[in-house]
Design an enzyme around this catalytic site. Structure first.
Site, PDB file in Angstrom:
ATOM      1  N   ASP A   1       4.720   0.297  11.975  1.00  0.00           N
ATOM      2  CA  ASP A   1       3.505  -0.406  11.527  1.00  0.00           C
ATOM      3  C   ASP A   1       3.528  -1.900  11.869  1.00  0.00           C
ATOM      4  OD1 ASP A   1       2.074   1.788   9.855  1.00  0.00           O
ATOM      5  OD2 ASP A   1       4.153   1.857   9.233  1.00  0.00           O
TER       6      ASP A   1
ATOM      7  N   VAL B   1       8.437   6.683  16.537  1.00  0.00           N
ATOM      8  CA  VAL B   1       8.127   7.343  15.260  1.00  0.00           C
ATOM      9  C   VAL B   1       6.902   8.246  15.392  1.00  0.00           C
ATOM     10  CG1 VAL B   1       7.570   6.991  12.809  1.00  0.00           C
ATOM     11  CG2 VAL B   1       9.206   5.480  13.959  1.00  0.00           C
TER      12      VAL B   1
ATOM     13  N   ARG C   1       0.771  14.470  12.760  1.00  0.00           N
ATOM     14  CA  ARG C   1       1.224  14.286  11.387  1.00  0.00           C
ATOM     15  C   ARG C   1       1.323  15.612  10.611  1.00  0.00           C
ATOM     16  NH1 ARG C   1      -1.222   8.859   8.909  1.00  0.00           N
ATOM     17  NH2 ARG C   1       0.779   8.859   7.870  1.00  0.00           N
TER      18      ARG C   1
ATOM     19  N   ARG D   1      -8.987  -0.326   3.860  1.00  0.00           N
ATOM     20  CA  ARG D   1      -8.167   0.678   3.152  1.00  0.00           C
ATOM     21  C   ARG D   1      -6.781   0.138   2.851  1.00  0.00           C
ATOM     22  NH1 ARG D   1      -7.250   6.242   6.019  1.00  0.00           N
ATOM     23  NH2 ARG D   1      -5.283   5.859   4.962  1.00  0.00           N
TER      24      ARG D   1
ATOM     25  N   LYS E   1       0.838  -1.215   0.000  1.00  0.00           N
ATOM     26  CA  LYS E   1       0.000   0.000   0.000  1.00  0.00           C
ATOM     27  C   LYS E   1       0.868   1.258   0.000  1.00  0.00           C
ATOM     28  CE  LYS E   1      -1.737   1.911   4.043  1.00  0.00           C
ATOM     29  NZ  LYS E   1      -1.490   3.343   4.083  1.00  0.00           N
ATOM     30  N   ASN E   2       1.908   1.240   0.845  1.00  0.00           N
ATOM     31  CA  ASN E   2       2.675   2.473   1.004  1.00  0.00           C
ATOM     32  C   ASN E   2       3.698   2.703  -0.103  1.00  0.00           C
ATOM     33  OD1 ASN E   2       1.115   3.066   3.154  1.00  0.00           O
ATOM     34  ND2 ASN E   2       2.618   2.483   4.712  1.00  0.00           N
TER      35      ASN E   2
ATOM     36  N   ARG F   1      -2.935  10.306   2.825  1.00  0.00           N
ATOM     37  CA  ARG F   1      -1.808  11.243   2.835  1.00  0.00           C
ATOM     38  C   ARG F   1      -1.390  11.635   1.422  1.00  0.00           C
ATOM     39  NH1 ARG F   1      -0.926  13.607   7.260  1.00  0.00           N
ATOM     40  NH2 ARG F   1       1.309  13.731   6.971  1.00  0.00           N
TER      41      ARG F   1
ATOM     42  N   CYS G   1      -4.517  12.789  12.854  1.00  0.00           N
ATOM     43  CA  CYS G   1      -5.288  11.556  12.861  1.00  0.00           C
ATOM     44  C   CYS G   1      -5.067  10.861  14.187  1.00  0.00           C
ATOM     45  CB  CYS G   1      -4.908  10.655  11.693  1.00  0.00           C
ATOM     46  SG  CYS G   1      -3.310   9.901  11.919  1.00  0.00           S
TER      47      CYS G   1
HETATM   48  C1  EPZ Z   1       4.313   6.803   6.177  1.00  0.00           C
HETATM   49  O1  EPZ Z   1       3.634   7.906   6.763  1.00  0.00           O
HETATM   50  C2  EPZ Z   1       3.310   5.689   6.133  1.00  0.00           C
HETATM   51  N1  EPZ Z   1       2.156   6.122   5.359  1.00  0.00           N
HETATM   52  C3  EPZ Z   1       2.898   5.277   7.527  1.00  0.00           C
HETATM   53  O2  EPZ Z   1       2.016   4.191   7.468  1.00  0.00           O
HETATM   54  C4  EPZ Z   1       4.154   4.858   8.294  1.00  0.00           C
HETATM   55  O3  EPZ Z   1       3.797   4.533   9.609  1.00  0.00           O
HETATM   56  C5  EPZ Z   1       5.155   6.013   8.290  1.00  0.00           C
HETATM   57  O4  EPZ Z   1       5.448   6.409   6.929  1.00  0.00           O
HETATM   58  C6  EPZ Z   1       6.468   5.640   8.966  1.00  0.00           C
HETATM   59  O5  EPZ Z   1       7.036   4.513   8.343  1.00  0.00           O
HETATM   60  C7  EPZ Z   1       2.193   6.079   4.057  1.00  0.00           C
HETATM   61  O6  EPZ Z   1       3.188   5.684   3.443  1.00  0.00           O
HETATM   62  C8  EPZ Z   1       0.955   6.473   3.327  1.00  0.00           C
HETATM   63  P1  EPZ Z   1       6.531  10.149   8.151  1.00  0.00           P
HETATM   64  P2  EPZ Z   1       4.232   9.377   6.645  1.00  0.00           P
HETATM   65  O7  EPZ Z   1       6.503  11.394   7.360  1.00  0.00           O
HETATM   66  O8  EPZ Z   1       5.017   9.493   5.417  1.00  0.00           O
HETATM   67  C9  EPZ Z   1       6.866  13.468  11.613  1.00  0.00           C
HETATM   68  C10 EPZ Z   1      -0.103   3.206   7.540  1.00  0.00           C
HETATM   69  O9  EPZ Z   1      -1.000   2.857   8.340  1.00  0.00           O
HETATM   70  N2  EPZ Z   1       6.787  14.475  10.544  1.00  0.00           N
HETATM   71  O10 EPZ Z   1       7.681   9.244   8.016  1.00  0.00           O
HETATM   72  O11 EPZ Z   1       3.135  10.339   6.876  1.00  0.00           O
HETATM   73  C11 EPZ Z   1       5.541  12.727  11.790  1.00  0.00           C
HETATM   74  O12 EPZ Z   1       4.637  13.472  12.575  1.00  0.00           O
HETATM   75  C12 EPZ Z   1       0.646   4.480   7.796  1.00  0.00           C
HETATM   76  O13 EPZ Z   1       0.162   2.587   6.503  1.00  0.00           O
HETATM   77  C13 EPZ Z   1       6.880  15.817  10.877  1.00  0.00           C
HETATM   78  O14 EPZ Z   1       7.051  16.183  12.048  1.00  0.00           O
HETATM   79  O15 EPZ Z   1       5.189   9.338   7.929  1.00  0.00           O
HETATM   80  C14 EPZ Z   1       5.968  11.425  12.411  1.00  0.00           C
HETATM   81  O16 EPZ Z   1       6.125  11.607  13.795  1.00  0.00           O
HETATM   82  C15 EPZ Z   1       0.441   5.004   9.189  1.00  0.00           C
HETATM   83  N3  EPZ Z   1       6.785  16.751   9.861  1.00  0.00           N
HETATM   84  C16 EPZ Z   1       7.331  11.191  11.776  1.00  0.00           C
HETATM   85  O17 EPZ Z   1       7.772  12.447  11.256  1.00  0.00           O
HETATM   86  C17 EPZ Z   1       6.609  16.376   8.547  1.00  0.00           C
HETATM   87  O18 EPZ Z   1       6.523  17.266   7.683  1.00  0.00           O
HETATM   88  C18 EPZ Z   1       7.337  10.157  10.655  1.00  0.00           C
HETATM   89  O19 EPZ Z   1       6.359  10.524   9.685  1.00  0.00           O
HETATM   90  C19 EPZ Z   1       6.521  15.012   8.226  1.00  0.00           C
HETATM   91  C20 EPZ Z   1       6.608  14.071   9.248  1.00  0.00           C
END
Ligand code: EPZ
Length: 437
Positions: free
Chosen positions: A308, A330, A124, A416, A23-24, A95, A119
């Protein structure tokens, strides 16, 4: 129409399932296809709600998308893209809208993306994305409930991310592929799904390399061409079913489970007493006599223990002897789901300290991000409202494991992200009734 699952628990899962595309990775690759005029093709596409939502976002922008769910293929025609404005109705559904900025800017010189909400697992924010686009020379403004980006042409630069964000790395990587000059993304995410996106971009004509110390270097080119790409298998789906097999004392062959992408998970599973045999075409998982052991682990960015994988692992640890600790580093708020497990008989307590590992960036901020799990505890059936996708799958595993009947509502979250999840569980012997209301 809302659907719910009624699960009669107490099953040892037995049999074989096949993992589909991640998915991701697939949803981002659907967006990447917009960087080239013409029809790109993706294979090994899972039949999940998030692919459908992303298809609708793309269609709302004028793209032609053909999804053959049975064959697992998607054809995306980026040449018919007709507007740079993502409709507000897609804000908060997933996202993906923020990841469309690069392709829209290259095509139209501007992009409008509705605001995304927080969420159930944390705030996020998207500040890394916004700062990254500003560094690439885009003007970014926020008004009327949407982010407005504009740029004649993006210009390559050096960006250091404050945290190795998956989404920000992907977004900036796609944008940099057609920028003028070279972009270096430091402290970047290097998850297998990002490497898969890089492979697609390279097949489309990008010049992109992964360097040591979490650095991606992208040398901008003037144009990209459509490509034909097989999406990598879903390592979250594989680990989730692996845990289901071990926790229920079952025996399941997971075709398509890829050892390379499960390296860290497999080590933790083995430390917790889970058994597995690696085969050329997949991995067999089994819970011999259910002699499960407690562990102390922390989640982290790749190659660490994926956030995850945390939720299914917690279910496993409710069946392990002793006190386990999981430190989530994370997301700041990813243990909300354990309350329902405690109602099923689990003993899980959540703390705002950094337990079981190094101090993380959530220390002293009051976020309840460390869990202590005392086991083994038999689980009993319960009524559960699913708060998010990964928690939803772990509720389903808990329900299959528990004695008695469980009712799960909010199952759209599970659908989803997990391909034919009910059919797969049923084929392993689980009793799940789907009720439409
Ligand atoms: C991706 O989310 C995945 N989603 C998530 O899976 C996954 O848990 C996550 O990466 C970590 O591996 C998708 O790929 C659609 P991040 P993403 O940006 O990209 C902070 C699922 O259920 N951050 O790596 O949104 C954030 O708040 C989902 O499949 C900022 O502070 O995650 C978090 O604490 C859930 N500012 C951390 O970084 C930003 O601008 C990691 O988020 C961006 C992120």
């Amino acid at each position: 129409m809302a659907r719910k699952y009624i699960v009669e628990g107490g099953t040892n899962l037995q049999g074989e399932i096949t993992i589909r595309g991640a998915k991701n990775a697939v949803t981002k690759e659907m967006v990447a296809a917009l960087l080239a005029p013409g029809v790109s093709r993706l294979r090994n596409v899972p039949d999940i709600g998030d692919v459908d939502i992303t298809r609708r976002v793309l269609e709302s922008l004028g793209c032609g998308v053909r999804h053959d769910a049975a064959a697992g293929t998607l054809e995306i025609d980026g040449s018919t893209l007709s507007t740079p404005e993502v409709p507000a109705e897609y804000s908060g559904l997933n996202r993906i809208p923020i990841l469309m900025v690069g392709p829209l800017l290259h095509r139209f010189g501007r992009a409008v993306v509705p605001m995304m909400g927080g969420c159930g697992i944390g705030e996020r924010p998207i500040d890394f994305h916004l700062q990254g686009f500003e560094s690439l020379g885009a003007k970014v403004e926020y008004h009327d409930g949407a982010y407005h980006f504009s740029a004649e042409r993006l210009t390559g630069t050096r960006i250091t991310l404050p945290f190795p964000s998956v989404g920000a790395t992907e977004n900036l990587m796609m944008a940099a592929a057609l920028a003028h000059g070279t972009t270096e993304i430091r402290n970047a995410a290097i998850e297998p799904e990002i490497v898969d996106l890089a492979l697609l971009l390279q097949a489309m004509g990008a010049i992109i390399s992964q360097e040591t110390d979490r650095t991606w270097v992208i040398q901008g080119v003037d144009s990209l061409r459509p490509a034909d790409h097989r999406v990598l298998n879903d390592r979250i789906e594989a680990a989730s079913f692996a845990v289901s097999a071990v926790a229920t004392g079952g025996d399941v062959f997971i075709r398509g489970a890829d050892q390379l992408h499960l390296l860290t998970f497999l080590n933790w599973l083995r430390r917790a007493g889970g058994e597995f045999d690696v085969k050329p075409d997949g991995i067999r998982f089994y819970g011999r006599d259910r002699k499960l052991k407690s562990i102390a682990a922390e989640t982290g960015v790749h190659p660490g223990l994926m956030t995850d994988w945390q939720q299914p692992l917690v279910i496993l640890l409710t069946q392990a002897t002793g006190m386990s600790v999981i430190h989530e580093t994370v997301y700041e708020n990813r243990f909300g789901y354990v309350e329902a497990l405690n109602r099923m008989g689990a003993h899980i307590q959540v703390f705002d300290e950094c337990l079981g590992g190094k101090d993380c960036r959530f220390r002293h901020l009051g976020h309840r991000h460390s869990a202590v799990i005392l086991g083994p505890t038999p689980l009993r059936g319960a009524e559960m409202e699913i708060p998010d996708l990964r928690a939803g799958f772990s509720y389903l595993v808990a329900a299959v494991l528990a004695k008695g009947k469980s009712t799960l509502t909010g199952v759209r979250y599970i659908e989803r992200g997990y391909d034919h999840v009910v059919e797969k569980f049923r084929s392993l012997g689980a009793s799940i009734e789907v009720v439409e209301e």
